[in-house]
Design a protein around this motif. Structure first.
Motif, mmCIF file in Angstrom:
data_model
loop_
_atom_site.group_PDB
_atom_site.id
_atom_site.type_symbol
_atom_site.label_atom_id
_atom_site.label_comp_id
_atom_site.label_asym_id
_atom_site.label_seq_id
_atom_site.Cartn_x
_atom_site.Cartn_y
_atom_site.Cartn_z
ATOM 1 N N ALA A 1 1.376 3.801 -3.875
ATOM 2 C CA ALA A 1 -0.155 3.925 -4.301
ATOM 3 C C ALA A 1 -0.040 4.676 -5.799
ATOM 4 O O ALA A 1 0.630 5.340 -6.118
ATOM 5 C CB ALA A 1 -0.718 5.034 -3.243
ATOM 6 N N ARG B 1 0.759 -1.182 -0.077
ATOM 7 C CA ARG B 1 0.176 -0.018 0.018
ATOM 8 C C ARG B 1 0.802 1.278 0.165
ATOM 9 O O ARG B 1 0.196 2.364 -0.212
ATOM 10 C CB ARG B 1 -0.950 0.081 1.223
ATOM 11 C CG ARG B 1 -2.136 -1.158 0.997
ATOM 12 C CD ARG B 1 -3.124 -1.059 2.213
ATOM 13 N NE ARG B 1 -3.592 0.479 2.092
ATOM 14 C CZ ARG B 1 -4.088 1.037 3.220
ATOM 15 N NH1 ARG B 1 -3.774 0.533 4.473
ATOM 16 N NH2 ARG B 1 -4.468 2.272 3.270
ATOM 17 N N ARG C 1 -2.393 6.968 -7.340
ATOM 18 C CA ARG C 1 -3.542 7.645 -7.120
ATOM 19 C C ARG C 1 -4.512 7.671 -8.282
ATOM 20 O O ARG C 1 -5.636 8.447 -7.766
ATOM 21 C CB ARG C 1 -2.739 9.286 -7.142
ATOM 22 C CG ARG C 1 -1.698 9.342 -5.976
ATOM 23 C CD ARG C 1 -1.236 10.641 -5.685
ATOM 24 N NE ARG C 1 -2.080 11.530 -4.793
ATOM 25 C CZ ARG C 1 -2.245 11.483 -3.450
ATOM 26 N NH1 ARG C 1 -1.990 10.281 -2.705
ATOM 27 N NH2 ARG C 1 -2.813 12.233 -2.573
ATOM 28 N N VAL D 1 -6.993 1.008 -2.050
ATOM 29 C CA VAL D 1 -6.138 1.576 -2.994
ATOM 30 C C VAL D 1 -5.796 2.904 -2.384
ATOM 31 O O VAL D 1 -5.043 3.774 -3.159
ATOM 32 C CB VAL D 1 -6.469 1.362 -3.941
ATOM 33 C CG1 VAL D 1 -6.376 0.181 -4.952
ATOM 34 C CG2 VAL D 1 -7.637 2.292 -4.781
ATOM 35 N N ARG D 2 -6.341 3.187 -1.236
ATOM 36 C CA ARG D 2 -6.128 4.702 -0.658
ATOM 37 C C ARG D 2 -4.711 4.990 -0.182
ATOM 38 O O ARG D 2 -4.084 4.083 0.267
ATOM 39 C CB ARG D 2 -6.801 4.874 0.538
ATOM 40 C CG ARG D 2 -6.698 6.246 1.214
ATOM 41 C CD ARG D 2 -7.576 6.324 2.261
ATOM 42 N NE ARG D 2 -7.921 7.813 2.869
ATOM 43 C CZ ARG D 2 -7.610 8.208 3.903
ATOM 44 N NH1 ARG D 2 -7.633 7.171 5.020
ATOM 45 N NH2 ARG D 2 -7.683 9.566 4.409
ATOM 46 N N TYR E 1 -6.953 5.469 -7.511
ATOM 47 C CA TYR E 1 -7.725 5.648 -6.131
ATOM 48 C C TYR E 1 -8.773 6.839 -6.493
ATOM 49 O O TYR E 1 -10.152 6.531 -5.914
ATOM 50 C CB TYR E 1 -6.569 6.289 -5.096
ATOM 51 C CG TYR E 1 -7.285 6.921 -3.924
ATOM 52 C CD1 TYR E 1 -7.923 6.215 -3.195
ATOM 53 C CD2 TYR E 1 -7.314 8.336 -3.697
ATOM 54 C CE1 TYR E 1 -8.585 7.013 -2.068
ATOM 55 C CE2 TYR E 1 -7.960 9.028 -2.826
ATOM 56 C CZ TYR E 1 -8.564 8.371 -1.916
ATOM 57 O OH TYR E 1 -9.074 8.878 -0.954
ATOM 58 N N VAL F 1 -12.119 1.270 -2.741
ATOM 59 C CA VAL F 1 -11.710 2.765 -2.451
ATOM 60 C C VAL F 1 -10.458 2.781 -1.302
ATOM 61 O O VAL F 1 -9.441 3.216 -1.500
ATOM 62 C CB VAL F 1 -12.586 3.926 -2.256
ATOM 63 C CG1 VAL F 1 -11.836 5.165 -1.975
ATOM 64 C CG2 VAL F 1 -13.574 3.878 -3.380
ATOM 65 N N ARG G 1 -12.736 6.072 -6.192
ATOM 66 C CA ARG G 1 -13.526 6.818 -5.258
ATOM 67 C C ARG G 1 -14.517 7.740 -5.923
ATOM 68 O O ARG G 1 -15.683 7.782 -5.532
ATOM 69 C CB ARG G 1 -12.632 7.960 -4.739
ATOM 70 C CG ARG G 1 -13.170 8.798 -3.491
ATOM 71 C CD ARG G 1 -12.472 9.878 -3.166
ATOM 72 N NE ARG G 1 -11.577 10.774 -3.918
ATOM 73 C CZ ARG G 1 -10.767 11.634 -3.751
ATOM 74 N NH1 ARG G 1 -10.261 11.956 -2.637
ATOM 75 N NH2 ARG G 1 -10.259 12.567 -4.874
#
Length: 138
Positions: free
Chosen positions: A25, A22, A27, A98-99, A30, A95, A34
């Motif tokens: 990441a 993690r 983004r 993958v934050r 993510y 979500v 989201r």
């Protein structure tokens, strides 16, 4: 991804802990997940609002045959809530997977995986050192 940018580069991806994965990441992924979860949540809220408005309108109608159909709308509201709940949970869980994790620059390896106590010296054993009285049954 090159060897230097991978977490725990000495190990293969198969042996890298999930928490360390993690730390790298994506983004874009993510934000896409989201945004999809937000759209799904908005769609569920609009659908549930429409059903509630229809139930209230049917329940307050003066005609008895229209008032009787309010129970069917209430049933649909309950079934759709039972179906939408796990769907929303799944979307927001994706979500959270993958934050990105934001860490300070001077973080240690133990703090990076969420257990900063690993770097401190272990304290003395309370029972064996005599600090605490052992139970009487012994």
């Amino acid at each position: 991804m090159d060897e230097a940018s991978r977490p725990l580069a000495a190990h293969g991806w198969a042996r890298t802990p999930a928490v360390a994965l993690r730390l790298t990441a994506d983004r874009v992924r993510y934000r896409r997940r989201r945004w999809a979860a937000r759209l799904l949540t908005a769609a569920v809220v609009v659908h549930q609002t429409v059903l509630v408005v229809q139930v209230v309108a049917r329940a307050t109608d003066s005609a008895p045959d229209v008032r009787a159909t309010a129970a069917w709308g209430l049933y649909l509201l309950g079934v759709s809530s039972l179906l939408a709940g796990p769907l929303l949970w799944w979307a927001w869980r994706r979500v959270a997977e993958v934050r990105p994790v934001v860490l300070p620059l001077d973080v240690s390896a133990a703090a990076a995986v969420g257990v900063p106590e690993l770097e401190s010296e272990p304290g003395p054993h309370l029972g064996l050192s005599g600090v605490v009285e052992p139970p009487r049954r012994w």
